[in-house]
Design a protein around this motif. Structure first.
Motif, PDB file in Angstrom:
ATOM      1  N   ALA A  22    -108.230  50.351  32.158  1.00 45.18           N
ATOM      2  CA  ALA A  22    -107.438  49.852  30.820  1.00 45.18           C
ATOM      3  C   ALA A  22    -107.036  48.524  30.985  1.00 45.18           C
ATOM      4  O   ALA A  22    -107.231  48.111  29.861  1.00 45.18           O
ATOM      5  CB  ALA A  22    -106.384  50.845  30.774  1.00 45.18           C
ATOM      6  N   ALA A  23    -106.682  48.138  32.096  1.00 45.09           N
ATOM      7  CA  ALA A  23    -105.993  46.568  32.059  1.00 45.09           C
ATOM      8  C   ALA A  23    -107.260  45.736  31.846  1.00 45.09           C
ATOM      9  O   ALA A  23    -107.153  44.721  30.824  1.00 45.09           O
ATOM     10  CB  ALA A  23    -105.513  46.270  33.569  1.00 45.09           C
ATOM     11  N   GLU A  24    -108.540  45.937  32.320  1.00 41.00           N
ATOM     12  CA  GLU A  24    -109.495  44.845  32.008  1.00 41.00           C
ATOM     13  C   GLU A  24    -109.767  44.890  30.566  1.00 41.00           C
ATOM     14  O   GLU A  24    -110.239  43.762  30.124  1.00 41.00           O
ATOM     15  CB  GLU A  24    -110.798  45.471  32.901  1.00 41.00           C
ATOM     16  N   SER A  25    -109.864  46.108  29.848  1.00 45.41           N
ATOM     17  CA  SER A  25    -110.370  46.203  28.529  1.00 45.41           C
ATOM     18  C   SER A  25    -109.185  45.488  27.702  1.00 45.41           C
ATOM     19  O   SER A  25    -109.823  44.465  26.811  1.00 45.41           O
ATOM     20  CB  SER A  25    -110.339  47.625  28.068  1.00 45.41           C
ATOM     21  N   LEU A  26    -108.075  45.548  27.921  1.00 40.33           N
ATOM     22  CA  LEU A  26    -106.932  44.927  27.078  1.00 40.33           C
ATOM     23  C   LEU A  26    -106.957  43.347  27.492  1.00 40.33           C
ATOM     24  O   LEU A  26    -106.763  42.472  26.667  1.00 40.33           O
ATOM     25  CB  LEU A  26    -105.442  45.301  27.476  1.00 40.33           C
ATOM     26  N   SER A  75    -110.016  41.816  25.607  1.00 42.93           N
ATOM     27  CA  SER A  75    -109.504  41.700  24.267  1.00 42.93           C
ATOM     28  C   SER A  75    -108.586  40.457  23.925  1.00 42.93           C
ATOM     29  O   SER A  75    -108.616  39.613  22.794  1.00 42.93           O
ATOM     30  CB  SER A  75    -108.822  42.907  23.689  1.00 42.93           C
ATOM     31  N   SER A  76    -107.582  40.414  24.971  1.00 41.04           N
ATOM     32  CA  SER A  76    -106.558  39.432  24.702  1.00 41.04           C
ATOM     33  C   SER A  76    -107.122  37.887  24.693  1.00 41.04           C
ATOM     34  O   SER A  76    -106.827  36.932  24.218  1.00 41.04           O
ATOM     35  CB  SER A  76    -105.530  39.481  25.809  1.00 41.04           C
ATOM     36  N   LEU A  77    -108.030  37.973  25.810  1.00 43.80           N
ATOM     37  CA  LEU A  77    -108.800  36.650  25.943  1.00 43.80           C
ATOM     38  C   LEU A  77    -109.465  36.343  24.841  1.00 43.80           C
ATOM     39  O   LEU A  77    -109.475  35.065  24.310  1.00 43.80           O
ATOM     40  CB  LEU A  77    -109.576  36.647  27.240  1.00 43.80           C
TER      41      LEU A  77
END
Length: 170
Positions: free
Chosen positions: A117-121, A124-126
């Motif tokens: 989940a952290a990597e996905s967010l 997206s943020s990047l």
């Protein structure tokens, strides 16, 4: 105390002063009063400009940063999700505050060990930060570094190094 006497205990200018002092005390490592100051700031903003105002969302994020730093990830996530909702409703997803808060939520998830989940967010943020701020902005570099740290934790060293090197170029 002087501000409270001169402008009132619920004035948004008092919230600014409380937030700034909380940030200073946190930077100095004096955590005893910090949480109460951030909570009071949030209370003032929820009452004065309102629960759906950008100042309230920023205050939610500031308290979330502090709570995550002290290990209270459960409440930090709640605050970040509230802030994301406010930013999304006011500005849409293509906004620097939304992108930064999304990254902060991803850091909490990373700290909890929820790497997927952290990597996905984080990704997206990047991408949002690249789109909004460009590749040469310090906030973009922060997202690159956060993603590199996560990838390192996952054992994905080559990609982690690539992101860390990109961040260094900024």
């Amino acid at each position: 105390e002087i501000s409270e006497k001169s402008i009132g205990k619920d004035h948004p200018d008092l919230a600014v002063s409380l937030n700034n002092l909380a940030s200073l005390l946190q930077a100095k490592g004096n955590y005893a009063e910090v949480e109460a100051m951030y909570r009071r700031t949030l209370e003032i903003y929820e009452n004065a400009p309102g629960k759906n105002h950008p100042f309230t969302a920023v205050s939610l994020s500031n308290l979330g940063l502090f709570l995550n730093a002290k290990g209270d990830r459960k409440h930090a996530k709640v605050l970040y999700n509230r802030a994301l909702g406010i930013f999304k409703n006011l500005f849409g997803r293509i906004h620097p505050h939304y992108a930064s808060t999304l990254n902060n939520l991803a850091v909490v998830l990373r700290d909890e060990g929820d790497y997927i989940a952290a990597e996905s967010l984080m990704r997206s943020s990047l991408e949002l930060k690249k789109q909004i701020l460009g590749l040469n902005h310090p906030d973009t570099a922060k997202s690159l570094n956060d993603l590199a740290f996560l990838l390192k934790a996952k054992g994905e060293y080559e990609e982690a190094e690539a992101h860390a090197r990109m961040a260094l170029k900024i």
